[in-house]
Scaffold this motif. Sequence first.
Motif, short mmCIF file in Angstrom:
data_model
loop_
_atom_site.label_atom_id
_atom_site.label_comp_id
_atom_site.label_asym_id
_atom_site.label_seq_id
_atom_site.Cartn_x
_atom_site.Cartn_y
_atom_site.Cartn_z
N ILE A 230 0.80 -1.21 -0.28
CA ILE A 230 -0.22 -0.03 0.32
C ILE A 230 0.76 1.41 0.55
O ILE A 230 0.59 2.14 0.49
CB ILE A 230 -1.34 -0.12 1.24
CG1 ILE A 230 -0.14 -0.08 2.25
CG2 ILE A 230 -1.84 -0.84 1.20
CD1 ILE A 230 -0.94 0.56 3.23
N LEU A 231 2.17 0.96 -0.23
CA LEU A 231 3.23 2.68 0.11
C LEU A 231 4.49 2.10 -0.55
O LEU A 231 4.60 1.04 -1.87
CB LEU A 231 3.62 2.93 1.71
CG LEU A 231 3.23 2.32 2.87
CD1 LEU A 231 3.58 2.45 3.78
CD2 LEU A 231 2.38 3.60 2.36
N VAL A 232 4.22 3.40 -1.77
CA VAL A 232 5.12 3.33 -3.03
C VAL A 232 6.54 2.91 -2.21
O VAL A 232 7.31 3.56 -1.56
CB VAL A 232 5.81 5.01 -3.15
CG1 VAL A 232 6.41 4.87 -4.75
CG2 VAL A 232 3.86 5.37 -4.20
N LEU A 278 -1.15 3.75 -8.99
CA LEU A 278 -1.50 3.16 -7.89
C LEU A 278 -2.30 3.00 -7.25
O LEU A 278 -3.34 3.30 -6.85
CB LEU A 278 -0.26 4.48 -6.61
CG LEU A 278 1.16 4.86 -7.50
CD1 LEU A 278 1.85 5.97 -6.76
CD2 LEU A 278 2.41 3.46 -7.32
N LEU A 279 -2.03 1.89 -6.28
CA LEU A 279 -3.93 1.16 -5.88
C LEU A 279 -3.62 1.62 -4.18
O LEU A 279 -2.40 1.40 -3.19
CB LEU A 279 -3.97 -0.29 -5.40
CG LEU A 279 -3.76 -0.54 -7.02
CD1 LEU A 279 -4.05 -2.74 -7.04
CD2 LEU A 279 -5.15 -0.38 -8.07
N ASP A 280 -4.56 2.61 -3.76
CA ASP A 280 -5.10 2.62 -2.11
C ASP A 280 -5.79 1.81 -1.56
O ASP A 280 -5.26 0.26 -2.31
CB ASP A 280 -5.36 3.79 -2.20
CG ASP A 280 -7.18 3.67 -2.51
OD1 ASP A 280 -7.14 2.95 -2.78
OD2 ASP A 280 -7.68 5.43 -2.79
N SER A 304 -13.15 -0.94 4.74
CA SER A 304 -12.59 -0.03 5.62
C SER A 304 -11.00 -0.16 5.08
O SER A 304 -10.31 0.68 5.21
CB SER A 304 -12.16 -1.22 7.24
OG SER A 304 -11.60 -2.42 6.04
N GLY A 305 -10.24 -1.04 3.57
CA GLY A 305 -9.53 -0.76 3.46
C GLY A 305 -8.23 -1.75 3.76
O GLY A 305 -6.73 -1.66 3.45
#
Length: 506
Positions: A230-232, A278-280, A304-305
């Motif tokens: 979830i982070l670059v 990019l996917l959040d 909620s993700g």
Amino acid sequence: MKPLLPAVALALLLSACSSTEETRNPLSPAVLLTNEQTLTPVLAPMSPADARSPSDPAERDAMLAEGFGDLVTGPGEGYVTRTPDGSDPPAPGAAPKRLVRFVHMPDLQLADDESPTRLAAFDTAGLTAGAFRPQDAFECRILNAAVRTVNAVSKKDPFDFLLLGGDNADSSQQNEVDWVMAILDGASKVECDSGADDDPVPGPNNDGKDPFTAPGLTVPWYWVTGNHDILVQGNLPVTAEKDTEALGDNSVGGTRDWSQPGGPIFKGPVVPDPNRHLLDRKALMSRIAADGDGHGVGSAQMASGKAIYTFDVPDTPLRFLVLDTAAESGGSEGLIRQGDIDTVIKPLLDQAKTDGKIVSLASHHAVTSLGDGHGLGGSVQADAVTPDAWLDFIGGYDNVLLSFVGHSHENRVRVIGPQSGGHSWWEVMTSALADFPNQLRVIEIWDEDNGWLRVHATNLDWNDMGDKVAREGRKLGVLDYVSGWIPGEAPGTPEDRNVDLWIQKP
């Protein structure tokens, strides 16, 4: 930088390496667990690190010629028996029963190594180790070989499922996540290439950019979210600006240029690709939930993700609680929020207690990797739960006996607790598929019919299954380790590898 090898010379070198591969790396064609056969680098890891960089194609080829990537087979490694307090385990009861058999596989880190968001130029043998991996372009083939290995082992003695460990993708990109799912599910064509259609070694099926067929797992698999998912680059939050950079045509931090022999690091114009989107968190959960059976992810996780969910092992008292410890606010450390405990985690643990279930936790981060969000690229989160507070909380549930983690790219098994008023439990960390020793772990949980459970854990070296591209990737991963450009403690001690872990039932 030394001059690059011309394409013809590179092809000849690869051909020569292939012809002597079986002599230099006499790996058994059989699929064997590490209690039957072990793999060890011919050369010891260097400390300090070799002055030559694995990112330089000419220097990398020189190290390969010197044997930096070579392995030797050895006898199997026995099991170390461990109890929480170090005492001898009790005698087994009259009717021991295996409750579950599964594979733990963290840190695949399938990377789009041509993305403009890459920071390969920052790679060092120190704190930024991992910014570049010489085997990056081969990781899809390595995962495919690992899947085929799991299938072969399961054919002999069936697995119930495969449990991921987070950091499945490397930089939260859509194409990376799609590659993960395609290889795990199976696909007639998987091509882990982006931007320009690269063919570093002319011809089909002979380099990491060529398309291949993925048979897929023959067992179900469960998703676990890691910081890289979830982070670059596993550190930087997904923002509109970062997405624009990922979809753009310029590399600032250094990416790989596969139009040149060996794929050297390059800064400057790149061929853009819309699949680098990019996917959040929520977009990621939606993509996983839509795939097959959802792999544990459903409507609550999409809303909620966060991949926080439970699943049971049928006809047993075992329940797995998967936790999401990635921090969308940035930073590679794990983050557990008080709000998640109050609204999701505590109710799930309370229900497991009511249902009489024995709980195994699964998350990307170990307790030692939890923080408050302040790491590189992150910011302090006011509702972060401290490691001590988390231990005190889990210590209040005597039915939580196990935890399976990744993130640190090493084999490590340790007993946790007892905390004040709490109990002891085992935390099992499996090394990364992305880095040496590139292992998976086979886990069996037995009810010994004497008031105790026994966790029978065996490391598994993936077999290349005749795939010369995967084999070349393995050599490059060994080189990265032997050269000293990744940490040397990754294999762990015998107490961290093949183990029998005893734990008293609640």
